[in-house]
Design a protein around this motif. Structure first.
Motif, mmCIF file in Angstrom:
data_model
loop_
_atom_site.group_PDB
_atom_site.id
_atom_site.type_symbol
_atom_site.label_atom_id
_atom_site.label_comp_id
_atom_site.label_asym_id
_atom_site.label_seq_id
_atom_site.Cartn_x
_atom_site.Cartn_y
_atom_site.Cartn_z
ATOM 1 N N VAL A 1 12.476 20.678 -14.994
ATOM 2 C CA VAL A 1 11.125 20.780 -15.545
ATOM 3 C C VAL A 1 10.137 20.873 -14.394
ATOM 4 O O VAL A 1 10.236 20.117 -13.421
ATOM 5 N N ILE A 2 9.207 21.819 -14.491
ATOM 6 C CA ILE A 2 8.105 21.900 -13.531
ATOM 7 C C ILE A 2 6.813 21.779 -14.336
ATOM 8 O O ILE A 2 6.453 22.691 -15.083
ATOM 9 N N LEU A 3 6.173 20.629 -14.208
ATOM 10 C CA LEU A 3 4.976 20.353 -14.997
ATOM 11 C C LEU A 3 3.792 20.081 -14.080
ATOM 12 O O LEU A 3 3.909 20.107 -12.855
ATOM 13 N N GLY A 4 2.658 19.805 -14.688
ATOM 14 C CA GLY A 4 1.449 19.521 -13.932
ATOM 15 C C GLY A 4 0.243 19.942 -14.733
ATOM 16 O O GLY A 4 0.352 20.705 -15.690
ATOM 17 N N PRO A 5 -0.933 19.459 -14.339
ATOM 18 C CA PRO A 5 -2.146 19.869 -15.056
ATOM 19 C C PRO A 5 -2.407 21.359 -14.890
ATOM 20 O O PRO A 5 -1.850 22.010 -14.000
ATOM 21 N N THR A 6 -3.232 21.899 -15.744
ATOM 22 C CA THR A 6 -3.559 23.312 -15.716
ATOM 23 C C THR A 6 -4.125 23.718 -14.353
ATOM 24 O O THR A 6 -4.796 22.934 -13.693
ATOM 25 N N LEU B 1 3.428 19.085 -10.118
ATOM 26 C CA LEU B 1 2.440 19.567 -9.154
ATOM 27 C C LEU B 1 1.108 18.899 -9.453
ATOM 28 O O LEU B 1 0.688 18.841 -10.617
ATOM 29 N N THR B 2 0.448 18.408 -8.439
ATOM 30 C CA THR B 2 -0.854 17.786 -8.636
ATOM 31 C C THR B 2 -1.769 18.136 -7.473
ATOM 32 O O THR B 2 -1.323 18.650 -6.451
ATOM 33 N N MET B 3 -3.045 17.866 -7.644
ATOM 34 C CA MET B 3 -4.059 18.164 -6.640
ATOM 35 C C MET B 3 -5.106 17.065 -6.639
ATOM 36 O O MET B 3 -5.251 16.342 -7.632
ATOM 37 N N GLU B 4 -5.840 16.952 -5.544
ATOM 38 C CA GLU B 4 -7.003 16.064 -5.536
ATOM 39 C C GLU B 4 -7.980 16.537 -6.616
ATOM 40 O O GLU B 4 -8.136 17.735 -6.848
ATOM 41 N N ARG B 5 -8.628 15.595 -7.252
ATOM 42 C CA ARG B 5 -9.424 15.922 -8.433
ATOM 43 C C ARG B 5 -10.492 16.988 -8.177
ATOM 44 O O ARG B 5 -10.624 17.941 -8.947
ATOM 45 N N ASP B 6 -11.260 16.839 -7.105
ATOM 46 C CA ASP B 6 -12.344 17.800 -6.848
ATOM 47 C C ASP B 6 -11.798 19.206 -6.614
ATOM 48 O O ASP B 6 -12.373 20.190 -7.076
ATOM 49 N N PHE B 7 -10.686 19.292 -5.901
ATOM 50 C CA PHE B 7 -10.069 20.591 -5.635
ATOM 51 C C PHE B 7 -9.545 21.202 -6.931
ATOM 52 O O PHE B 7 -9.725 22.401 -7.199
ATOM 53 N N LEU B 8 -8.910 20.369 -7.754
ATOM 54 C CA LEU B 8 -8.382 20.853 -9.031
ATOM 55 C C LEU B 8 -9.518 21.341 -9.928
ATOM 56 O O LEU B 8 -9.428 22.428 -10.523
ATOM 57 N N TYR B 9 -10.588 20.570 -10.026
ATOM 58 C CA TYR B 9 -11.702 20.966 -10.889
ATOM 59 C C TYR B 9 -12.351 22.257 -10.408
ATOM 60 O O TYR B 9 -12.777 23.091 -11.226
ATOM 61 N N ALA B 10 -12.438 22.434 -9.089
ATOM 62 C CA ALA B 10 -12.999 23.681 -8.552
ATOM 63 C C ALA B 10 -12.106 24.864 -8.918
ATOM 64 O O ALA B 10 -12.595 25.945 -9.261
ATOM 65 N N ARG B 11 -10.800 24.663 -8.869
ATOM 66 C CA ARG B 11 -9.863 25.728 -9.251
ATOM 67 C C ARG B 11 -9.966 26.049 -10.738
ATOM 68 O O ARG B 11 -9.881 27.208 -11.148
ATOM 69 N N TRP C 1 -0.847 11.727 -19.686
ATOM 70 C CA TRP C 1 0.487 11.842 -20.280
ATOM 71 C C TRP C 1 1.565 11.686 -19.217
ATOM 72 O O TRP C 1 2.554 10.978 -19.408
ATOM 73 N N TYR C 2 1.394 12.359 -18.093
ATOM 74 C CA TYR C 2 2.442 12.352 -17.069
ATOM 75 C C TYR C 2 2.643 10.978 -16.450
ATOM 76 O O TYR C 2 3.736 10.659 -15.970
ATOM 77 N N LYS C 3 1.592 10.152 -16.475
ATOM 78 C CA LYS C 3 1.732 8.795 -15.946
ATOM 79 C C LYS C 3 2.706 7.975 -16.777
ATOM 80 O O LYS C 3 3.225 6.951 -16.316
ATOM 81 N N LYS C 4 2.960 8.431 -18.017
ATOM 82 C CA LYS C 4 3.927 7.743 -18.875
ATOM 83 C C LYS C 4 5.358 8.192 -18.572
ATOM 84 O O LYS C 4 6.293 7.765 -19.244
ATOM 85 N N MET C 5 5.508 9.066 -17.576
ATOM 86 C CA MET C 5 6.820 9.640 -17.257
ATOM 87 C C MET C 5 7.179 9.262 -15.820
ATOM 88 O O MET C 5 6.915 10.006 -14.867
ATOM 89 N N PRO C 6 7.790 8.081 -15.623
ATOM 90 C CA PRO C 6 8.022 7.570 -14.263
ATOM 91 C C PRO C 6 9.064 8.354 -13.472
ATOM 92 O O PRO C 6 9.219 8.127 -12.273
ATOM 93 N N TYR C 7 9.761 9.263 -14.121
ATOM 94 C CA TYR C 7 10.836 10.012 -13.464
ATOM 95 C C TYR C 7 10.360 11.318 -12.819
ATOM 96 O O TYR C 7 11.161 12.098 -12.331
ATOM 97 N N VAL C 8 9.036 11.565 -12.818
ATOM 98 C CA VAL C 8 8.522 12.814 -12.231
ATOM 99 C C VAL C 8 8.511 12.707 -10.709
ATOM 100 O O VAL C 8 8.052 11.722 -10.138
ATOM 101 N N HIS C 9 9.032 13.755 -10.038
ATOM 102 C CA HIS C 9 9.009 13.867 -8.577
ATOM 103 C C HIS C 9 7.784 14.711 -8.218
ATOM 104 O O HIS C 9 7.772 15.916 -8.423
ATOM 105 N N TRP C 10 6.744 14.056 -7.680
ATOM 106 C CA TRP C 10 5.458 14.730 -7.495
ATOM 107 C C TRP C 10 5.343 15.454 -6.160
ATOM 108 O O TRP C 10 5.826 14.980 -5.139
ATOM 109 N N PHE C 11 4.654 16.608 -6.207
ATOM 110 C CA PHE C 11 4.284 17.351 -5.005
ATOM 111 C C PHE C 11 2.770 17.530 -5.005
ATOM 112 O O PHE C 11 2.199 18.001 -5.992
ATOM 113 N N MET C 12 2.122 17.160 -3.903
ATOM 114 C CA MET C 12 0.684 17.344 -3.773
ATOM 115 C C MET C 12 0.398 18.735 -3.207
ATOM 116 O O MET C 12 0.914 19.109 -2.153
#
Length: 307
Positions: A7-12, A193-203, A274-285
């Motif tokens: 699974v490859i997930l992350g915010p939009t 996949l995740t990003m710093e909030r300000d960077f994500l919001y700008a994207r 939602w993803y915080k409820k999934m402790p098995y996620v391997h995160w990449f910044m």
């Protein structure tokens, strides 16, 4: 022996689709869309659907499978995804779920059990009237009283699902039961996949601007002109709903676009919840360098070592 699935997930707007395609190309994979909107035909720009060229690079599933007036829910997704995971594994290929609908992924991996409930038109009508007159919060409070377990997995503003869950609860059943969040029913590797909030919001803001340049307004107008009801499930999605406000309800265009951007940012925030409820996620910044090649290489190395 459990079936394999990635699974490859992350915010939009974090780049999930591109990563999934590259991993699939390198590891003989097939992609299953985990996005609740990519199932709809003719809804391409507002859903950020991969292009025809991208879809042709590797096999894709659960994309463009339904007309835009159809309904699609978590039970439909879990049923179809389970079938596809089995079929793809049987071919000796690697199933890769790409998408950001947290409930869908969580329900699939953790083995939620759903019960079918016969529809009660009179009850549904009454609940819909309550939602209209008293607001979604009152309806959600009723669900929390009747079925707190169902309330845990449904967002308060998702009135359709709240009503469906109330129908189930008032009929003496349950819309769904959570599985064990620490024990997937699959041999799964889940990347995020995740990003710093300000960077994500700008994207996100930039992505909305690009969608408008690509013709989001014309896409929505074409759907409406073809007879698609603004009230159907697909048109409630972010992007489509705000364009309907502008095209049919007379909202100022600039205000509607601001609402679209705000709704998308809020959606990304809910996804992360939602993803915080999934402790098995391997995160990449993902940072401003957008070094996806290193991330893809790391994902592939982890998968090759695992299997």
């Amino acid at each position: 022996m459990k079936e394999r699935v990635v699974v490859i997930l992350g915010p939009t707007a974090t780049g999930k689709s591109n990563c999934a395609i590259e991993v699939a190309r390198r590891l003989n994979g097939e992609i299953i869309s985990g996005d609740s909107m990519l199932v709809y035909q003719g809804m391409n720009i507002g859903t950020a659907k991969p292009t025809e060229e991208e879809l042709a690079l590797v096999p894709h599933h659960l994309v463009n499978i339904l007309p835009p007036d159809a309904n699609f829910n978590v039970v439909d997704f879990v049923t179809e995804a389970k079938r596809l995971i089995t079929e793809i594994n049987a071919r000796g290929h690697l199933p890769i779920i790409a998408g950001g609908t947290g409930l869908y992924i969580k329900a699939l991996l953790e083995g939620y059990e759903f019960s079918e409930v016969d529809e009660d038109a009179e009850l549904r009508s009454r609940l819909e009237k309550d939602a209209e007159e008293k607001g979604p919060d009152a309806l959600y409070k009723k669900l929390m009283d009747l079925d707190p377990e169902a309330a845990k997995i449904i967002h308060p503003n998702n009135v359709r699902r709240v009503i469906r869950a109330l129908e189930a609860a008032m009929g003496g059943s349950h819309v769904g039961q959570e599985g064990d969040r620490d024990a997937s029913i699959y041999d799964a590797e889940v990347f995020g996949l995740t990003m710093e909030r300000d960077f994500l919001y700008a994207r996100i803001n930039k992505r909305v601007d690009i969608m408008l340049e690509q013709g989001l307004e014309a896409e929505v107008k074409g759907l409406l002109d073809a007879g698609l009801s603004p009230d159907c499930q697909s048109m409630q999605a972010i992007g489509y709903r705000q364009m309907v406000w502008y095209l049919k309800d007379g909202m100022d265009r600039e205000f509607a676009v601001d609402k679209l951007k705000q709704a998308t940012r809020n959606f990304a925030k809910r996804q992360l919840t939602w993803y915080k409820k999934m402790p098995y996620v391997h995160w990449f910044m993902v940072d401003e360098k957008l070094d996806y090649q290193s991330i893809i290489q790391n994902m592939c190395a982890i998968l090759e070592k695992k299997w």
